[in-house]
Design a protein around this motif. Structure first.
Motif, PDB file in Angstrom:
ATOM      1  N   SER A  96     -36.412   6.117 -25.631  1.00  9.73           N
ATOM      2  CA  SER A  96     -36.091   7.496 -25.982  1.00  9.73           C
ATOM      3  C   SER A  96     -34.599   7.667 -26.206  1.00  9.73           C
ATOM      4  O   SER A  96     -33.788   6.793 -25.928  1.00  9.73           O
ATOM      5  N   GLU A  97     -34.241   8.878 -26.719  1.00 11.37           N
ATOM      6  CA  GLU A  97     -32.836   9.180 -26.930  1.00 11.37           C
ATOM      7  C   GLU A  97     -32.056   9.100 -25.624  1.00 11.37           C
ATOM      8  O   GLU A  97     -30.913   8.682 -25.588  1.00 11.37           O
ATOM      9  N   SER A 110     -35.607  21.890 -23.921  1.00  5.99           N
ATOM     10  CA  SER A 110     -34.829  21.421 -25.073  1.00  5.99           C
ATOM     11  C   SER A 110     -33.377  21.185 -24.694  1.00  5.99           C
ATOM     12  O   SER A 110     -32.848  21.785 -23.750  1.00  5.99           O
ATOM     13  N   ARG A 125     -26.774  14.625 -26.957  1.00  6.98           N
ATOM     14  CA  ARG A 125     -28.234  14.712 -26.930  1.00  6.98           C
ATOM     15  C   ARG A 125     -28.726  15.792 -27.884  1.00  6.98           C
ATOM     16  O   ARG A 125     -29.661  15.572 -28.666  1.00  6.98           O
ATOM     17  N   SER A 157     -28.351  14.781 -31.564  1.00  6.99           N
ATOM     18  CA  SER A 157     -29.293  13.749 -32.015  1.00  6.99           C
ATOM     19  C   SER A 157     -30.714  14.299 -32.159  1.00  6.99           C
ATOM     20  O   SER A 157     -31.528  13.743 -32.889  1.00  6.99           O
ATOM     21  N   GLN A 158     -31.020  15.410 -31.482  1.00 12.40           N
ATOM     22  CA  GLN A 158     -32.349  16.011 -31.545  1.00 12.40           C
ATOM     23  C   GLN A 158     -32.434  17.169 -32.534  1.00 12.40           C
ATOM     24  O   GLN A 158     -33.503  17.752 -32.709  1.00 12.40           O
ATOM     25  N   SER A 159     -31.323  17.492 -33.170  1.00 12.64           N
ATOM     26  CA  SER A 159     -31.267  18.713 -33.975  1.00 12.64           C
ATOM     27  C   SER A 159     -32.048  18.633 -35.279  1.00 12.64           C
ATOM     28  O   SER A 159     -32.353  19.654 -35.884  1.00 12.64           O
ATOM     29  N   GLY A 169     -31.768   9.852 -34.215  1.00  5.94           N
ATOM     30  CA  GLY A 169     -32.719  10.849 -34.688  1.00  5.94           C
ATOM     31  C   GLY A 169     -33.614  10.363 -35.808  1.00  5.94           C
ATOM     32  O   GLY A 169     -34.472  11.100 -36.283  1.00  5.94           O
TER      33      GLY A 169
END
Length: 318
Positions: free
Chosen positions: A2-3, A153, A193, A196-198, A210
């Protein structure tokens, strides 16, 4: 992987410390300018309330920041923040509390701004890893949501952290400086974090993390950098042909996968060389080199000094 895993690996390699320096409480018109930071420093700004125009004089770009926005400048670039009115800024007055950070205020009656400014410090030579694999500037938004999905989130976690920073910086209480510095360090991790999830991650490591097809290769190199990775192996992890993998990795990161692996190994080697009891030969083997001479050559090329020179520099505390 995972990230969180890749990010944890990165932060095990590099040492990041944060420090809040200034809380700005302004009414428009106002303007702030920062010169280029030192090589191992990353300025940051958190918009608690109001809005600000962020300008990068080098790229001649401007961006509006609003409440909840956090901006990092991984390359330490010179930059300007202002209210956007174009009017002459009102003179500011400063005071320093016992916690060590400064409160900067003006008597402006226009639109109000509440802004936290500080910087992260990266232990050398890991600033190279940051400069090479993170964008010139990075903006993440702290947004608090109420659903179960929102609560977990990164942007919601960032919003909670920003609230803590705001509350702690509102007073001058015992332990305030230590708490704010610790929260600043956590801020660095949460911004990476969130970015990278945006879904709109910029170039470099964040874009790689991502990217659902390329992320496995990056995670594998972080997890086992000493393994003699070959391009076909990494491509297989991503379900791609060698040519497609090479092209997409270069497009996202701006460097080849083997360049990234080498930089990762040299940062790890720099950490190992800090240990007086371990030989250069052992360090070379630890980071995946069977030939000590090859390791010395690559280390010197990437770090700018020989392993021996690096050891002596660390010993002197430079």
């Amino acid at each position: 992987m995972s990230e969180v895993d890749w990010l944890s690996h990165l932060l095990q390699i590099i040492t990041v410390s944060g420090q809040l320096e200034v809380r700005c409480a302004y009414g428009a018109p106002w303007r702030l300018a920062w010169s280029k930071a030192a090589a191992n420093e990353i300025p940051y700004h958190v918009v608690i309330k109001g809005r600000a125009i962020f300008e990068d004089p080098e790229s001649k770009t401007a961006r509006e920041l609003v409440s909840g926005d956090v901006v990092l400048l991984p390359h330490g670039a010179a930059h300007v923040l202002h209210d956007g009115s174009g009017q002459t800024p009102i003179r500011t007055h400063e005071s320093v509390g016992s916690a060590g950070w400064m409160l900067s205020e003006n008597d402006g009656q226009g639109e109000q701004l509440d802004l936290l400014c500080g910087r992260f410090s990266i232990a050398p030579p890991h600033d190279r890893l940051i400069h090479n694999y993170l964008p010139t500037n990075l903006v993440a938004r702290a947004m608090g949501g109420h659903t179960e999905e929102d609560m977990g989130s990164a942007s919601n976690q960032l919003a909670s952290l920003v609230r803590l920073m705001r509350m702690e910086s509102a007073g001058d209480r015992a332990g305030g400086r230590a708490i704010l510095n610790a929260l600043s360090s956590a801020l660095f991790t949460l911004v990476l974090r969130a970015a990278s999830q945006s879904g709109k991650a910029p170039e470099g490591l964040l874009a790689l993390a991502g990217h659902p097809r390329l992320a496995p290769a990056m995670a594998a190199m972080f997890a086992n950098p000493a393994r003699p990775w070959k391009l076909p192996e990494l491509a297989d992890l991503c379900g791609m042909s060698r040519a497609t993998f090479m092209r997409q990795f270069q497009d996202k990161v701006g460097r080849s996968a083997l360049d990234f692996l080498t930089d990762l190994r040299m940062s790890l080697a720099a950490n190992e060389l800090r240990k007086p009891a371990i030989s250069t030969e052992a360090v070379a083997e630890t980071v995946g080199y069977q030939s000590v001479s090859a390791f010395r050559h690559v280390f010197t090329e990437r770090i700018g000094m020989t392993p021996g020179e690096w050891r002596r520099r660390v010993r002197k505390g430079e």
